[in-house]
Design an enzyme around this catalytic site. Structure first.
Site, PDB file in Angstrom:
ATOM      1  N   GLU A 208     -31.317  13.358  14.317  1.00 12.37           N
ATOM      2  CA  GLU A 208     -30.568  14.593  14.515  1.00 12.37           C
ATOM      3  C   GLU A 208     -31.201  15.738  13.749  1.00 12.37           C
ATOM      4  O   GLU A 208     -31.858  15.537  12.717  1.00 12.37           O
ATOM      5  CB  GLU A 208     -29.127  14.425  14.024  1.00 12.37           C
ATOM      6  CG  GLU A 208     -28.355  13.348  14.755  1.00 12.37           C
ATOM      7  CD  GLU A 208     -26.915  13.246  14.306  1.00 12.37           C
ATOM      8  OE1 GLU A 208     -26.109  12.660  15.047  1.00 12.37           O
ATOM      9  OE2 GLU A 208     -26.583  13.752  13.214  1.00 12.37           O
ATOM     10  N   LYS A 210     -31.506  18.578  11.152  1.00 15.74           N
ATOM     11  CA  LYS A 210     -30.920  18.848   9.844  1.00 15.74           C
ATOM     12  C   LYS A 210     -30.840  20.362   9.683  1.00 15.74           C
ATOM     13  O   LYS A 210     -31.852  21.041   9.563  1.00 15.74           O
ATOM     14  CB  LYS A 210     -31.750  18.237   8.719  1.00 15.74           C
ATOM     15  CG  LYS A 210     -31.064  18.361   7.364  1.00 15.74           C
ATOM     16  CD  LYS A 210     -31.850  17.712   6.264  1.00 15.74           C
ATOM     17  CE  LYS A 210     -31.003  17.660   4.989  1.00 15.74           C
ATOM     18  NZ  LYS A 210     -30.410  18.953   4.615  1.00 15.74           N
ATOM     19  N   LYS A 380     -32.898  11.415   5.454  1.00 13.13           N
ATOM     20  CA  LYS A 380     -33.321  12.772   5.798  1.00 13.13           C
ATOM     21  C   LYS A 380     -34.823  12.910   5.617  1.00 13.13           C
ATOM     22  O   LYS A 380     -35.419  12.348   4.699  1.00 13.13           O
ATOM     23  CB  LYS A 380     -32.578  13.800   4.949  1.00 13.13           C
ATOM     24  CG  LYS A 380     -32.764  13.650   3.460  1.00 13.13           C
ATOM     25  CD  LYS A 380     -31.869  14.626   2.697  1.00 13.13           C
ATOM     26  CE  LYS A 380     -31.986  14.410   1.192  1.00 13.13           C
ATOM     27  NZ  LYS A 380     -31.079  15.281   0.430  1.00 13.13           N
TER      28      LYS A 380
END
Length: 512
Positions: A208, A210, A380
């Protein structure tokens, strides 16, 4: 509870290397604490003041005060004194603060003075203290550690759970359930060095975007909407557009996780500082909303129609999210099947960076929502910015870093041959680096008269940072975000350090 007992345990926890020893120390402290001590004891252990900043700095604390011979202060008495300090204002306030600090330090033993100085200057650092405190609390009360962690997660407050446990025992944990209207601590992500590393660890996952916005948790119960930050502050009144969006969604009762972000006229995200400034604005919200409108972008659902979704796999939670939230208001994502599908993940990262966002988060499809924790199933990935900067000064540390020069003042070269300070950091420093830099910086010292040691600008250090933000506090008008030390560069001369102009050219969006 006497402050001396808390100060001693804080010092012992900071010195302990074994997690089991830290837990045992905290368990012993909690067994002695009364429920009314908890709202003070837990923040103090973590190096926080319940009152926040109270206007006391090193200038006041540096004045020597003879310590008391015997301990007498309780933690609640100290808390009341600091509350009074924080309320001082108006003409003569500086002198009155100095007087009150002098009274407090004069009633404190030498050990208590060191602890209070560290507390007031933000130098009590003991590492992941809240997580260790949960284990200590469980050990002290006989409650299962997993149940205590979940209660803290759902209450959003270690203090609330600790107070209930110490007052009423393990049965008190039943009170803490996921409830619409009561925020919970958000799930956080660990870091991965690359998309390849993240996908290799997770296998099949969602990748996804960030966003560099402000994390929000949106609660709706009928027409009532509340918006909370990642630190659980209620910011509903500051974000009327988010409230309006939440009321238009299909569900009547839900908790959604996401971010708010501001976009410019070209559709690209504005700087983090602009979004943060808008979210932080309490005055004339209507004008602020017109000038810097924000949009919510959601990526998870915690509760829908009274159903707790925390323990469900991410795939099922996202399906509920998609049922409630239109696609334009959901974070962009792509699904990858594993390492064999790495090309798609790499391409998505490149597209995300091109769109002006800061990176991606890879999320395991089968993972539950681990509220309040850095889950291994969220990784992340963002480009790492690095700079070679010069150390201009350093501050003496406290607690485990007592006697060591810790917090570094960092500077970049300026056009006139000088250096402009860009911020401070103590992060990334190992014990070996602390010992080395203390010795080296004292060799370069030109002023050691206070808690800040000013040095000749000769030592170059490589710094990683997440971004840049405008800041009137520093001469270049900008400051580094989340700076941390990578290594010292003794192979480089200060005239080879990066310049302010080079830094600003790399971040045109925040040029002052």
């Amino acid at each position: 509870m006497l402050l001396s007992r808390l100060a001693r345990v804080s010092q012992e926890v900071a010195a302990a290397s074994a997690r089991s020893r830290k837990i045992a120390l905290l368990a012993g402290l909690f067994r002695e604490a009364e429920a009314d001590d908890v709202p003070v004891v837990i923040p103090y252990l973590a190096g926080r003041l319940p009152q926040g900043r109270i206007g006391v700095g090193w200038k006041v604390l540096s004045r020597p005060v003879a310590p008391a011979a015997e301990p007498s202060l309780t933690v609640r008495e100290v808390d009341a004194l600091l509350t009074a300090l924080g309320e001082v204002s108006g003409p003569g306030s500086q002198a009155e603060r100095a007087r009150l600090v002098g009274e407090l330090l004069g009633a404190s033993t030498e050990e208590e003075q060191r602890f209070l100085s560290g507390l007031l200057t933000g130098e009590v650092r003991q590492g992941a203290l809240d997580a260790v405190a949960v284990e200590g609390l469980a050990q002290a009360t006989g409650a299962p550690a997993a149940d205590v962690r979940r209660a803290v997660m759902l209450a959003g407050s270690l203090q609330a759970v600790a107070g209930a446990l110490l007052a009423d025992g393990p049965g008190a944990l039943e009170r803490f359930r996921l409830t619409v209207g009561r925020p919970v601590l958000p799930m956080l992500a660990h870091s991965a060095s690359s998309v390849a590393e993240a996908v290799e660890k997770l296998g099949a996952c969602a990748v996804e975007e960030k966003l560099d916005g402000i994390r929000v948790q949106v609660h709706r119960d009928g027409d009532t909407v509340r918006v909370h930050t990642r630190t659980l502050d209620d910011i509903t009144d500051r974000l009327p557009e988010v409230t309006a969006v939440a009321r238009e969604l299909r569900g009547e009762r839900f908790i959604l996780d996401g971010e708010v972000i501001s976009f410019g006229g070209d559709g690209r995200p504005r700087s983090f500082q602009e979004t943060a400034g808008r979210v932080g604005s309490r005055v004339d919200v209507a004008t602020a909303a017109r000038e810097v409108p924000v949009s919510p972008v959601f990526f998870d659902a915690l509760s829908v129609d009274g159903r707790d979704l925390l323990d469900l796999p991410f795939t099922e939670r996202h399906a509920e999210l998609a049922r409630l939230v239109p696609e334009p208001m959901r974070v962009r994502r792509t699904l990858v099947s594993g390492s064999g599908d790495l090309g798609a993940a790499e391409e998505f990262l490149a597209e995300t960076l091109e769109r002006g966002h800061e990176g991606v988060v890879a999320k395991g499809l089968d993972a539950p929502y681990s509220a309040g924790r850095r889950g291994a199933s969220w990784l992340k990935v963002k480009p790492v910015h690095t700079l070679d900067l010069v150390v201009l000064a350093a501050e003496w540390g406290h607690g485990r870093r007592s006697g060591k020069l810790s917090n570094l003042h960092l500077g970049a070269r300026t056009a006139d041959g000088g250096f402009a300070m860009l911020g401070k950091t103590f992060k990334g420093l190992t014990d070996a680096m602390l010992a080395w830099q203390t010795e080296r910086l004292r060799e370069l010292a030109v002023d050691e008269s206070g808690y800040v040691v000013t040095v000749r600008p000769e030592l170059v250090v490589e710094i990683a940072y997440d971004g840049l933000q405008r800041s009137p506090r520093y001469p270049a008008g900008v400051a580094l975000r989340f700076a941390r030390v990578i290594r010292y560069r003794e192979d480089k001369r200060p005239e080879e350090a990066d310049t302010v102009e080079t830094l600003l050219a790399a971040h045109p969006e925040v040029r002052p």
